[in-house]
Write an enzyme that holds these catalytic residues in place. Structure first.
Site, PDB file in Angstrom:
ATOM      1  CG  ASP A 189      -2.052   1.012   1.141  1.00 12.12           C
ATOM      2  OD1 ASP A 189      -3.158   0.912   0.612  1.00 12.12           O
ATOM      3  OD2 ASP A 189      -1.747   2.199   1.776  1.00 12.12           O
ATOM      4  CG  ASN A 197      -4.254  11.318  -5.503  1.00 10.77           C
ATOM      5  OD1 ASN A 197      -3.771  11.602  -6.405  1.00 10.77           O
ATOM      6  ND2 ASN A 197      -5.177  10.300  -5.386  1.00 10.77           N
ATOM      7  CG  ASP A 206      -3.556   8.959 -12.467  1.00 10.05           C
ATOM      8  OD1 ASP A 206      -4.221   8.237 -11.556  1.00 10.05           O
ATOM      9  OD2 ASP A 206      -4.349   9.339 -13.307  1.00 10.05           O
ATOM     10  CD  GLU A 233      -4.726   3.739  -1.790  1.00 11.16           C
ATOM     11  OE1 GLU A 233      -4.898   4.278  -0.689  1.00 11.16           O
ATOM     12  OE2 GLU A 233      -5.512   4.078  -2.886  1.00 11.16           O
TER      13      GLU A 233
END
Length: 319
Positions: A189, A197, A206, A233
């Site tokens: 993770d 983000n 991304d 993620e």
């Protein structure tokens, strides 16, 4: 196996992806018939041979041929039963089967096609005809493999997706169960990805995921290992025939590789760069329902890594 890199080039034709030496399995209880086909294909193909149905099934699972030339009339287990079993097994389901037989009635041909054969050739064989038909079905197999491969690639990161991972996990569970060897899972993770983000924007998010995927893609994997995007993620790695120590070593190398990449993460509360938390679980596969237990254990170890401060690896052995 389909060349994934070639699929993403701008110049590829399915026929060009046929292996230089296709792996063919010839199955016939009469050695003289095997010899006839070997003379046709032995120069340009890697040829395996079997003289019984049971032997054919064993060779298929061990050698994974690209195509099977199968006699219909054999003692104990005939070709119809062999083909039926091959098509019922996920590990051999996609191998094309061509029946090569002295049986030439429409009823026999229909029966062969109904159980999953792709073609039906009568003896005595014409070398040019059988060679052309094998080439045609190898081309069709490459096209089908290519479509399956493209459907199994994550659109953003261009590494395998969860669908492919789930399929491979099921197959490797069976293989390790038969061999009585351990199977390991690595769950990954990206730490504080939501904050990443929010701070940098979704486009940069991304890009971050692509960089993580690149680290996984460039790792030194063995032939049956698999790294995939699990969702969001999260990433996951499959390591057949790997004990806990080996899986922990691999997990730590992935964690270090990403940390050394030093991707800035100004919003992180535990590091100045992008890091990952990693959970590892290992098991000797037994009952089919143990797959869920293995995934659950890896997820628990991932949670433990997060609770322990992130940017770390935790693992357990389920025995």
């Amino acid at each position: 196996m389909t060349d994934i890199k070639a699929l993403f080039s701008s110049e590829w034709m399915p026929e060009a992806l046929i292996p230089a030496r296709p792996r063919l399995l010839i199955v016939d209880d009469q050695p003289v018939n095997i010899q006839v086909l070997y003379q046709i294909f032995g120069k340009d193909s890697e040829v395996f041979m079997a003289t019984s149905g049971q032997q054919a099934l064993e060779v298929c699972r061990q050698k994974s041929p690209d195509l099977i030339l199968l006699d219909v009339v054999m003692p104990e287990m005939d070709g119809i039963e062999v083909c039926t079993q091959l098509k019922a097994d996920p590990e051999t389901h996609n191998i094309p089967v061509i029946f090569v037989t002295s049986q030439d009635s429409p009823e026999e041909e229909t029966k062969g096609l109904e159980v999953g054969a792709v073609d039906f050739i009568t003896k005595p064989v014409n070398p040019a005809v059988v060679r052309a038909r094998v080439k045609t079905h190898l081309t069709l197999k490459v096209q089908a493999d290519a479509l399956r491969t493209l459907a199994s690639i994550d659109g953003l990161t261009r590494i395998p997706n969860r669908r492919l991972f789930d399929d491979r996990l099921a197959g490797e569970w069976r293989a390790c169960r038969r061999a009585n060897t351990q199977l390991s899972i690595i769950m990954i993770d990206v730490d504080h990805f939501k904050k990443y983000n929010d701070h940098y924007g979704h486009l940069e998010g991304d890009t971050c995921l692509k960089e993580v995927a690149n680290v996984l893609r460039d790792a030194n994997w063995r032939g049956r290992d698999l790294a995939a995007r699990y969702g969001g993620e999260e990433f996951v790695c499959l390591l057949p025939e790997t004990d806990l120590d080996g899986a922990l070593t691999k997990a730590e190398s992935l964690r270090t590789a990403l940390e050394n990449l030093a991707l800035p993460h100004a919003a992180s509360t535990n590091a100045s760069c992008v890091t990952i938390s990693v959970g590892v679980a290992t098991i000797y596969p037994k009952a089919e329902d143990g797959v869920a237990a293995l995934l659950g254990a890896a997820d628990e170890q991932l949670y433990k890594a997060k609770q322990g401060g992130r940017n770390r690896v935790e693992g357990c052995d389920l025995g």
